[in-house]
Every structure is written in C-alpha cells, then in structure tokens.
Design an enzyme around this catalytic site. Structure first.
Site, PDB file in Angstrom:
ATOM      1  N   ASP A 236     -48.679 -19.645 -53.668  1.00 38.72           N
ATOM      2  CA  ASP A 236     -47.761 -20.669 -53.149  1.00 38.72           C
ATOM      3  C   ASP A 236     -46.717 -21.084 -54.186  1.00 38.72           C
ATOM      4  O   ASP A 236     -45.775 -21.815 -53.854  1.00 38.72           O
ATOM      5  CB  ASP A 236     -48.527 -21.898 -52.654  1.00 38.72           C
TER       6      ASP A 236
ATOM      7  N   THR B 180     -56.196 -22.032 -43.768  1.00 39.45           N
ATOM      8  CA  THR B 180     -56.113 -23.494 -43.844  1.00 39.45           C
ATOM      9  C   THR B 180     -56.825 -24.110 -42.645  1.00 39.45           C
ATOM     10  O   THR B 180     -57.031 -23.451 -41.638  1.00 39.45           O
ATOM     11  CB  THR B 180     -54.625 -23.946 -43.923  1.00 39.45           C
TER      12      THR B 180
ATOM     13  N   ASN C  32     -55.768 -21.172 -49.164  1.00 36.78           N
ATOM     14  CA  ASN C  32     -54.549 -20.407 -48.910  1.00 36.78           C
ATOM     15  C   ASN C  32     -54.843 -19.385 -47.807  1.00 36.78           C
ATOM     16  O   ASN C  32     -55.034 -19.765 -46.673  1.00 36.78           O
ATOM     17  CB  ASN C  32     -53.964 -19.758 -50.164  1.00 36.78           C
TER      18      ASN C  32
ATOM     19  N   SER D 194     -47.151 -26.431 -47.742  1.00 33.79           N
ATOM     20  CA  SER D 194     -46.550 -26.839 -46.459  1.00 33.79           C
ATOM     21  C   SER D 194     -47.488 -27.729 -45.645  1.00 33.79           C
ATOM     22  O   SER D 194     -47.142 -28.120 -44.521  1.00 33.79           O
ATOM     23  CB  SER D 194     -46.201 -25.605 -45.625  1.00 33.79           C
TER      24      SER D 194
ATOM     25  N   ARG E 161     -54.656 -31.053 -54.464  1.00 35.06           N
ATOM     26  CA  ARG E 161     -54.113 -29.701 -54.507  1.00 35.06           C
ATOM     27  C   ARG E 161     -54.584 -28.989 -55.785  1.00 35.06           C
ATOM     28  O   ARG E 161     -54.717 -29.626 -56.842  1.00 35.06           O
ATOM     29  CB  ARG E 161     -52.590 -29.816 -54.511  1.00 35.06           C
TER      30      ARG E 161
ATOM     31  N   GLY F 252     -51.542 -22.964 -40.875  1.00 32.66           N
ATOM     32  CA  GLY F 252     -50.461 -22.059 -40.480  1.00 32.66           C
ATOM     33  C   GLY F 252     -49.407 -21.836 -41.543  1.00 32.66           C
ATOM     34  O   GLY F 252     -48.294 -21.419 -41.222  1.00 32.66           O
TER      35      GLY F 252
HETATM   36  N1  GLY Z   1     -51.512 -22.463 -48.687  1.00 31.43           N
HETATM   37  C1  GLY Z   1     -50.683 -22.913 -47.674  1.00 31.43           C
HETATM   38  C2  GLY Z   1     -50.019 -24.202 -47.992  1.00 31.43           C
HETATM   39  O1  GLY Z   1     -50.541 -24.992 -48.749  1.00 31.43           O
HETATM   40  O2  GLY Z   1     -48.938 -24.424 -47.512  1.00 31.43           O
END
Ligand code: GLY
Length: 577
Positions: A431, A389, A409, A461, A111, A481
C-alpha cells in the site's frame, strides 16, 4: 459541506454488567455448517454485522453480556482472526471509528508500520524498476502488525469494563474446538494452496492438507489458540513480547524479513481526530490519514452536493458521469497529497475546503469525460482480482456505534504463516508507493506523500464511517475492496440519502467506481448503467465481478436497526436483538 476536527479522548464509562460468558457458549462451533446465515434483519435494540456468522455471534454474545459496541467489535475482530483468516487477523491492522450515544466521536488507528530497516527503494532493482511481487508476497511485504495493540487500546479507552480476556473467549473457543468452514472459505483455501506452499511447506499448519478442502470441514487452529491464550493472559504484551514475538522474529529471519524486536516494542496504536463533515442534513464521521477514505469520501460528497442527483435519477448517465468526475478528482488528490500525516504535511484543510473542491470541479463538463492521463500513466490491466479486508458495524442498546475495518491487505496477506503461532502476516507494504507513478495491486499510484519510510504507516483506502442525520445517529457502514472501498461507501450512502432506497436496496444495487488512474469506469457484472451513453461521453467501461462488500446498520424512522450484510458475500451475517 463544512468540515471540523473533533478530538474525543475517552468515552464515558458504561455500567459494567457481570459477565458470565459460559452462559453464552456458541453452539455453532464444531457442530456443523448450518450457520443459517442471515444477511439482513431489523433488530429492536442492538446489532452486529460482520463477514462471518460466528464473528457476528461473538459480537452479540458480548452485547448480551452487557458489553458496549466497542467490546462487541473487539470480540468480533478476534473471532474474525480465527474464522475469516483471509482478512480477519492478528498479523494485520485497521481503523476504528466510534460515536458514543452522547454524540462524541473518536478514531483509532492501528494501521501497520514500515519496519525500521525499510527504505524508499527496497522494492526497486539496480535499474530503479519495481521488482514485481515482492511488496505483495512473502516476508519482505510485511508491515509491523497493529491489530492486537489496536484491540487492547480500544478496550482500554472505550470499553465498558468487561475484561479484555473475556472478549477473547469466543475466538479462543473457535480456535480450540474448531469450526466448520463455509463453501466460500473451502473454495478460497483450495485456490490459495500453491501460495501457502510457497512460504509454509515445512510448517505444521492446518491450512495445508493433502485433500481438497470441502464445505463443512473442521478447521482447528491449536497454535493460534495458544497465541490467543498469551494475549488473554498478558494483553498486547502477549503478542509484541515473549513467545509470540520470538516466533514472529524467527519467522522473519527464516525469510529475510525486516521486522525486529525493536519494531514490535515501538508499535503503538494511535488515537486520531476523526474527520467530520456535513452533507445536507447529514454529518459524516470518518477516518483521517493514514486512511485516504475519509478525505476522499468527503471530497466526493462535497463535489456532488450542489447538483440535483435525485432529479437526475439513480443510474442515469447524468448522475453516473457527475459521480465519476468527482471520484476522478478525489483520487487524483489522493495520489499526490495523501500519506501518513505523522511523516508528511497532508494539506487536510485545503483538501476539505469547499472552495477548493468546487474549484476542482470548475472544469467539469456535463457533456464530456475529463482526461486523466495528462500526468501519469495508469495500467488498465491492473484491476483487482480478489477481495480482501473485512468490515464490522455494531450499534449497542445504549446507542453507541462502531465502524471498524481491518485487513491483511490481499487475501491471507503475505501468505506467510508465523510458524508455531498460527496466524498469517499482512502484505501491507504494497500500500506504499514503491516508486512514484507505478501502480500498486489496486492500480493506485502515489508520490512523495506515501513513499516508504521507516516507522511510517502506509496509505489506506479503508473508510469506516458513521453518519448522523439531523444530529441523531443514522448509519454505521464500511466495506472491504481496496481502492473501491471509498466509492462503495459513498454509493451506499447516496443511494439512501438521494435515491430514497432502503438499506438492503442501497447495498444490493450494482456499483461503479473510478479512481483517476487507470482511466476507466469499473462496473459490476450485469450493470444496469447506460454504458452506451457513458461511452459517448468519453468514458471507457471496465467490467469487474464485484465492487465492495458493504456491511451497515441504519436507524429507521421508528428507531429500529436495519442491519444488512452484502448479498455479494454469502458469509456476511447479521446478529442482534
Ligand atoms: N490494504 C487495503 C487498504 O488498506 O486500503
């Protein structure tokens, strides 16, 4: 549902098979747009499903050459960075969940992180109000990218022995020779042209051209090919140091971005303990924080496990109401308690304790919706308009499984292309919770746990997940999503486990979603749900074009691999043998 943490350090080496990649040169690049996309198939031994036929082809090419599922996933990820620029990436991040044929599991976190110069109030004006847009667009929205470090780590710890450079060959071909864009890509590139112009007007980039994009146009990415060559030569250092790093830093300086060489030097992917929980005779292996996906998925499963969902029936008001109420409670916990566990003491053991989850359902009423708005005000107009995503699922012939979700994102991330390096940078900073209680693009609110701090990873998410049934590999799945990822993954699994659907049926079935705030049940266009009954229970219905784009592989009773993309995305494609 019981929950255990398992840590798996290294996968056992898989016998290296000599790789002659040139034998498997993809004939599809630059040869037309007759991709003959296949959205579902049953394969005997090995399978890949991605959001683009050329990425699926890249994964299959590596599997055919003797690579394992991780190698194939890495090759597909690099290919997606070329052929699916809205979400496939070098400038973003993601999560990978692995289950070996021997039943060991691992989770890799690549991440993005907040730059060292980031501050909790960086998106607030002098009155303390969130300045609309700057966490989503442009240089200030960019987190330190993690993808290249993640792919290098995945290859080093979990690959079969095939060289990292070899895994980059399909991506290099697609970037150098070009590839024919699909109708969906042409439409997107036209839609985002004004956004691209805002940050890249002076750049020599193939993403900006005078004429409208058309299906079948050739997209050649020479700068991106040169970046991939540097990664091929030097691994992650070809991205975080040297020329690519210099180009990123120059790009940051040109737009008052925050990322420095120290941020790039300090970035490292992290091996995490996967979250593991049981639902009836299934075992769920998913991503821990900084993803909220695994926690929320397991909470929702725990909350519904004791109810007779199958008896209620698929799409019945009873089943939908129960699931919505379980989702409402899981997303309320998400907002309060979830963030990067390296910075905030996420109370994982409590959140995943069956007693705690049952307690959360103690005020569940079968005859009325529970109000969400007693604590914070959600914005009902903040429903996602675009889908971002991308997810890849792979199973190899030995039975190793990979589930990997990656993102910039929003579509094309910050819209900033690194001048001279040819790739889009993420806008993942959105986020984070810019201010407690103020929703982000996905309408999600957050608090202290997900506030901005230097070096911290923003809550996600993304829910890459692998499922066992009776101790054997059963399914690998995930979705794009935003906030709807978790509920899309949940519904596909429940459709199979409780409503007796085949995988194609489970993925095609219309979905719904609730995330506590805004307090609405999002439904897909033409939903077959009994919305009259749901409204009578007190739910507000908010139609949305589509929810999630699930890509999954399921092991059938005869040991074959049912491999399925999402009919909602014409570019989803399966490949295998
Ligand atoms: N950028 C969407 C997620 O990581 O939930």
């Amino acid at each position: 549902m019981t929950y255990t943490n398992l840590h798996f350090q290294y996968l056992a080496g898989i016998i290296f098979t000599a790789l002659i990649l040139t034998q498997f040169g993809c004939q599809k690049a630059a040869s037309g747009v007759d991709y003959a996309t296949q959205q579902q198939a049953v394969f005997d031994s090995a399978a890949v499903v991605t959001a683009h036929p050329l990425a699926s082809e890249a994964g299959k090419e590596i599997l055919r050459a003797g690579g394992n599922a991780v190698d194939a996933a890495v090759a597909a990820q690099f290919a997606l960075a070329v052929v699916c620029p809205r979400a496939g990436n070098l400038g973003g991040g993601g999560f990978m969940v692995i289950r070996t044929a021997a039943g060991e599991s691992a989770a890799l976190d690549y991440r993005e992180k907040a730059p060292a110069a980031a501050t909790a109030d960086m998106y607030l004006d002098s009155l303390g109000n969130v300045i609309d847009g700057i966490s989503r667009d442009g240089h200030l929205s960019v987190g330190v990218p993690g993808t290249v470090a993640g792919m290098a780590t995945a290859h080093r710890h979990y690959g079969s022995g095939i060289s990292f450079g070899d895994l980059l060959q399909p991506a290099l071909r697609y970037a150098r020779q070009g590839f024919r864009i699909t109708a969906a890509e042409a439409e997107r590139l036209n839609t985002y042209k004004e956004d691209f112009l805002k940050y890249n007007a002076e750049k020599n980039t193939p993403f900006l051209k005078k004429a409208e994009w058309k299906t079948g146009d050739l997209l050649v990415q020479k700068d991106l090919a040169a970046t991939l060559e540097r990664i091929e030569k030097s691994g992650a250092a070809g991205f975080y140091q040297g020329k690519t790093a210099d180009l990123i830093l120059a790009e940051m300086q040109s737009g008052n971005g925050l990322i420095t060489q120290a941020d790039l030097d300090n970035y490292a992917a992290k091996q995490r303990k996967p979250l593991i929980g049981d639902y009836k005779n299934y075992r769920i292996i998913s991503m821990p924080p900084p993803s909220s996906g695994g926690v929320a998925l397991m909470q929702i499963l725990e909350a519904v496990e004791d109810y007779p969902l199958a008896d209620y029936g698929f799409n019945s008001a009873e089943a939908t109401h129960l699931i919505v109420e379980a989702e409402r409670r899981a997303y309320a916990d998400r907002a309060e308690f979830l963030g990067d566990s390296d910075f905030y003491p996420v109370p994982l053991d409590t959140l995943l304790d069956p007693e705690y989850v049952r307690g959360r359902m103690s005020d569940f009423s079968a005859t009325r919706a529970t109000p969400s708005d007693s604590i914070l005000a959600g914005n009902k107009n903040l429903l996602p308009e675009s889908f971002e995503t991308t997810h890849t699922s792979v199973i190899d012939a030995a039975g190793n499984a990979v589930s990997v979700t990656t993102t910039l994102n929003l579509n094309y991330g910050s819209k900033v292309i690194v001048n001279g390096a040819g790739f889009f940078l993420n806008d993942e900073m959105d986020d984070f919770s810019a201010k407690p209680g103020v929703p982000n693009y996905f309408g999600l609110v957050g608090a202290e746990a997900n506030k901005i701090e230097p070096g911290k990873r923003m809550l996600s998410s993304m829910t890459p997940t692998i499922i066992e049934k009776d101790g054997e590999l059963f399914m690998t799945l995930g979705s794009p999503g935003g906030s709807t990822i978790i509920t899309s993954v949940f519904q596909v699994f429940i459709n199979v486990a409780e409503f007796d659907m085949t995988l194609p049926e489970a993925i095609a079935a219309k979905r719904f979603h609730h995330q506590w705030l805004p307090n609405v049940v999002m439904t897909e266009t033409d939903t077959p749900l009994d919305t009259v009954a749901l409204k009578q229970l007190g739910h507000e219905i908010a139609p949305n074009k589509r929810l999630g784009l699930v890509k999954a592989i399921m092991v059938t009773e005869d040991g074959k691999l049912s491999t399925v993309g999402d009919p909602r995305n014409p570019d989803d494609d399966v490949s295998g043998f």
